[in-house]
Design a protein around this motif. Sequence first.
Motif, PDB file in Angstrom:
ATOM      1  N   UNK A  72       0.861  -1.174   0.000  1.00  0.00           N
ATOM      2  CA  UNK A  72       0.000   0.000   0.000  1.00  0.00           C
ATOM      3  C   UNK A  72       0.903   1.231   0.000  1.00  0.00           C
ATOM      4  N   UNK A  73       0.635   2.142  -0.903  1.00  0.00           N
ATOM      5  CA  UNK A  73       1.437   3.357  -0.997  1.00  0.00           C
ATOM      6  C   UNK A  73       0.719   4.525  -0.342  1.00  0.00           C
ATOM      7  N   UNK A  74       1.466   5.276   0.439  1.00  0.00           N
ATOM      8  CA  UNK A  74       0.945   6.515   1.013  1.00  0.00           C
ATOM      9  C   UNK A  74       1.947   7.622   0.709  1.00  0.00           C
ATOM     10  N   UNK A  75       1.460   8.672   0.084  1.00  0.00           N
ATOM     11  CA  UNK A  75       2.326   9.826  -0.117  1.00  0.00           C
ATOM     12  C   UNK A  75       1.765  10.978   0.681  1.00  0.00           C
ATOM     13  N   UNK A  77       1.458  14.244   0.527  1.00  0.00           N
ATOM     14  CA  UNK A  77       0.722  15.428   0.109  1.00  0.00           C
ATOM     15  C   UNK A  77      -0.791  15.242   0.226  1.00  0.00           C
ATOM     16  N   UNK A  78      -1.200  14.009   0.099  1.00  0.00           N
ATOM     17  CA  UNK A  78      -2.637  13.767   0.200  1.00  0.00           C
ATOM     18  C   UNK A  78      -2.981  12.967   1.451  1.00  0.00           C
ATOM     19  N   UNK A  79      -2.078  12.961   2.400  1.00  0.00           N
ATOM     20  CA  UNK A  79      -2.258  12.095   3.556  1.00  0.00           C
ATOM     21  C   UNK A  79      -3.030  12.809   4.653  1.00  0.00           C
ATOM     22  N   UNK A  80      -3.782  12.033   5.422  1.00  0.00           N
ATOM     23  CA  UNK A  80      -4.454  12.608   6.580  1.00  0.00           C
ATOM     24  C   UNK A  80      -3.432  12.930   7.652  1.00  0.00           C
ATOM     25  N   UNK A  83      -3.492  16.263   8.626  1.00  0.00           N
ATOM     26  CA  UNK A  83      -4.561  16.806   9.464  1.00  0.00           C
ATOM     27  C   UNK A  83      -4.068  17.101  10.871  1.00  0.00           C
ATOM     28  N   UNK A  84      -2.779  17.146  11.067  1.00  0.00           N
ATOM     29  CA  UNK A  84      -2.253  17.514  12.362  1.00  0.00           C
ATOM     30  C   UNK A  84      -1.934  16.321  13.238  1.00  0.00           C
ATOM     31  N   UNK A  85      -2.165  15.139  12.720  1.00  0.00           N
ATOM     32  CA  UNK A  85      -1.837  13.947  13.479  1.00  0.00           C
ATOM     33  C   UNK A  85      -0.324  13.834  13.608  1.00  0.00           C
TER      34      UNK A  85
END
Lengths: 305, 305, 305
Positions: A72-75, A77-80, A83-85
Motif C-alpha cells: 500500500x502506498x501513502x504519499x 501530500x494527500x495524507x491525513x 490533518x495535524x496527526x
Amino acid sequence: MALSKTSLRHLPDLNDLDAATLEGLVDRACALAGGAPPQVIEQSVVNLFFEPSTRTRVSFELAAQRLGMTVVNIELERSSATKGESLEDTVATLAAMGIGHLVIRHPETGLPRRLMPVLPAGLRLLNAGDGTGEHPSQALLDAAPLRSNGLDFHHARVAIVGDIRHSRVARSSARLFSRLGVADIRLAGPAGWLPDDLDLPGAALFDDLERAIDQADVIMMLRVQKERMSPDDWPDQASYHRQWGLTAERLAGAAENCRVMHPGPINRGVEIADSVADGPQSLILDQVRLGVYARMALFEWLAES
Amino acid sequence: MALSKTSLRHLPDLNDLDAATLEGLVDRACALAGGAPPQVIEQSVVNLFFEPSTRTRVSFELAAQRLGMTVVNIELERSSATKGESLEDTVATLAAMGIGHLVIRHPETGLPRRLMPVLPAGLRLLNAGDGTGEHPSQALLDAAPLRSNGLDFHHARVAIVGDIRHSRVARSSARLFSRLGVADIRLAGPAGWLPDDLDLPGAALFDDLERAIDQADVIMMLRVQKERMSPDDWPDQASYHRQWGLTAERLAGAAENCRVMHPGPINRGVEIADSVADGPQSLILDQVRLGVYARMALFEWLAES
Amino acid sequence: MALSKTSLRHLPDLNDLDAATLEGLVDRACALAGGAPPQVIEQSVVNLFFEPSTRTRVSFELAAQRLGMTVVNIELERSSATKGESLEDTVATLAAMGIGHLVIRHPETGLPRRLMPVLPAGLRLLNAGDGTGEHPSQALLDAAPLRSNGLDFHHARVAIVGDIRHSRVARSSARLFSRLGVADIRLAGPAGWLPDDLDLPGAALFDDLERAIDQADVIMMLRVQKERMSPDDWPDQASYHRQWGLTAERLAGAAENCRVMHPGPINRGVEIADSVADGPQSLILDQVRLGVYARMALFEWLAES
C-alpha cells in the motif's frame, strides 16, 4: 517459544549490524539476482513517503511484490497525516491495521532512529532515506554490484565525489564500504560540500577531482542538486562539468577497470559525461537492478524477526 | 438459478439491515480478528475517493487484499471524472470494466443512496463516508471492539461528544448502537454543534461534558474540525480542552472501566488528553485494528449477493 | 533456442502488425470477454502516465491484474522524472528493475516510436496514447465490440465525427478499421477540425453531419474538447449540439441497427444526446467492457515475445 515483541528488527541505518550480517545481506542480494528463489512473506508493506521519490518507491514496491507481499502506498501530500496527526500516531495507526513492514522516507534527519523506541509492537521499520541522514538500502545496492563484480573490498580504493555534506547516500555508502573492509575512501567535492567532521576509518577529504580518483577502483559520482550550485563558481552546468564532471579523460587516471557508480537520477553533462555514464565501466544500471534484490534481502532479513 | 441483477447488495448505510444482520457483521468482524479464516473473493475493488482520507482508504485496501481481492485506487484530484463526466457515467464505466465492489467517499451528503437506483448491474456499492451523512464501516468498527470487549449493549450508557451536527461518524455510530440495543445514548457538545432534530430512540442531548459522561460505559470523543471552532468561545485549543476535553479527571466521573473511543486522527490536548488517549481504558487502536476486519466482514457480506 | 533480446515486441501503434495479427487480437479480446481463460503472466507492469487518465490507467491496471501481473503506477506530477532525468534514463531505470511491460502515456506525439530504438533489453512497450498520435489499445477496443456484435467489416460504412484533427482515437481507430477491411470511412467535423492530409484507403472528409452518417453502420462520436470550441460558431454547448450533436432524429438517417460508439468520457448534450448514449444502439459501455479484454489480449501478445 514465541518471539517477544521487542525482538522485532528495524533498519534505521546499517550501523548496528555486525560485519557478518552486512556481508550476508550483500551476498543474499547477489544470490537473488542470480536466480535464488525468494522467500514468500505473507505480510503487508506500507510505503510511507513524505518526500516524493518514484525511483525508490517503485524499487521497494517491486521488491515487496516479488516476495508475495501486498503493498500500500501513502504519499504525504494527500495524507491525513497532514490533518495535524503526529507521526507517532500515524505509525501506531498503521501498525494497528496489521501491516508488517513500514518503509518510510522523511525529510527530517534522524527521524527513523527517534521513532524506534515508540514503534508499536509488530511493526518493522525500514528507512528509505531521512533528510541528510541515512539511506541504508541505497548503501546495500551500492555494495552489491561491486561484490557481484568481483571487487576485493579489502584492497579497494573508493572515491565518492560531489556534495558529500548533504548526501545521505554518501554517508550511508561510505560507512558500509568501510565496514566491508575498504581502507581507502576518498571523499571529494567543492569546499562547501565537504563534511566538517568525519568519523570514518580510512577516509580522507579531497578538494580536487583528479587527485581523488587517482588509481581509484571505484568512483561514485553524486547527483548535483542544482539549487545548491554556487553561481559565482559555476555560472552554468558546463562550468561545473569542466571542474567536477567525470569524463572519459579523467576516468583514464583511475585504476584500469575502475567501476563508475551513481545513485541516479543522473545529470548528464553535469557531474558525469554521457560517455562515462553509458560506458563499459559504468555500473549505474546494475545498481538499479540489484537495488530491487537488495531490498528483497532486507525484507527477508526483517521478516525473520 | 442465477441471482438477478437487482439482488446485489449495497451498503449506503446500515439502516436497511435487520438487527440479526448487524449483529452478524459485528460478530464476523470479531471472529476474523480472532483468527477465523477469511473468505477468498476473486473480484476487483475500486476505491473511488472524492475526499482524501489515507486512513480509511488504507483500511479498505488492506481489508480487500486479505480477502484476495485486487484493488485499484482512484482519487478525484487527478481523475478524468473532472473532465465533466457525471458521477453516474463514471460509475457505469467502472462497472463495465468488471469490478465487483465500489468503495466510494464523496463530500455530497446522501449521494450513495441517490446513486443506488442507477447503479449498473454487477456492481456492489460500499459507502466510505458521504458529506455529513453516513459512514457505515466506521459504525461497525466502533461497535466491534465494544463487542469483543464484552460490553452488554442492552445495559450500556454511551456518550458521544463533540461536533455531533456535522459528524457522519456520530450519526452512523449512534444509530448502530441504538439498533444493537443501547437505550441510553447521550449526545453532547457545544450548542451550535448539537443536531436540530434527532430521531433516535433513547438519545438525549447534553450541553455539558461532565453530565453527559456521568456513569457512562462508553465515551466516544469526536475529532474537532479546527476551522469550526468559534474564536469567541475558544481563542485557542487549550481553552477548548478546558471546557470539552476528556481528561483523566473527567473520565473518573464515568463508570468504572468506561471505554474511550475516537475515530481518529486525534487532536491530542484538544478533544482528548494524552493520558486518556494512551491510557488503559482507550480502545482507539482497537477501533483501527478491528476496522480492517469490519471492512472484510462487509466485503464478504456484499459478495454473498 | 532462447529468443534474442531484440525480438521483444512493442506496440507503439498497430501499423506494423499484419492483418492476421490484428484480427487475432480482436478475436482474442472477444474470446476473453466470452469466458476464455486468460494466460498467467508472471511479470510486472508499470503504468507510466505523463498525462492523467483514470479511465485508461484503471483499464490497463485491471487487465494486468486479471493476467496475474503485478502493477506499479507512476504519474508524472510526483515523479523523479521531473528532476531533469531524461525519459530514456527513466525507461532504462525501470527496465533495470526487471519490469516486463511498460505502459506509457505521454503528451508528445510520436514519442513511443522514437523511444523504440533505445528501449532497454527485456522491456516491452505499450503505447497508451501519445499526443495527437496513436492510441492502439483504444482502436482495438473500438473494433472488438463491433466484431462481437457481428459487424461485417468488409461491407460496413463507418462515420467518425468530431475533432478528427487532434484526435489520436480517430486516427488509430480509422486506420484499424481500414486494415480490418472497412472500405467506406467518413471523417466528419467542423472545418478546422478536419485533417489537412489523409492517407487512408477508402476514407473521405465531410463537413456535414447528416451526410456523413447517411446509411452508416457505425457512428463514432468523438469527445469535444471544450477549450477547442470556437465561441463565434458555438457560443454555448447547446448550439454545438444543434449542429454537430448526434440525436435520435439524426441517428434515424443512419442504417437500421447502426451502432453508436464514443471513446468517453462523454459530454451529454454536447456531441451526443442522452437518448442516443443510453439507447439500444449504443455500444459505449461495450467499448469499456471490451477495453479491459483488449488490453489483456495485447499483454498476452507482447508476453509471447
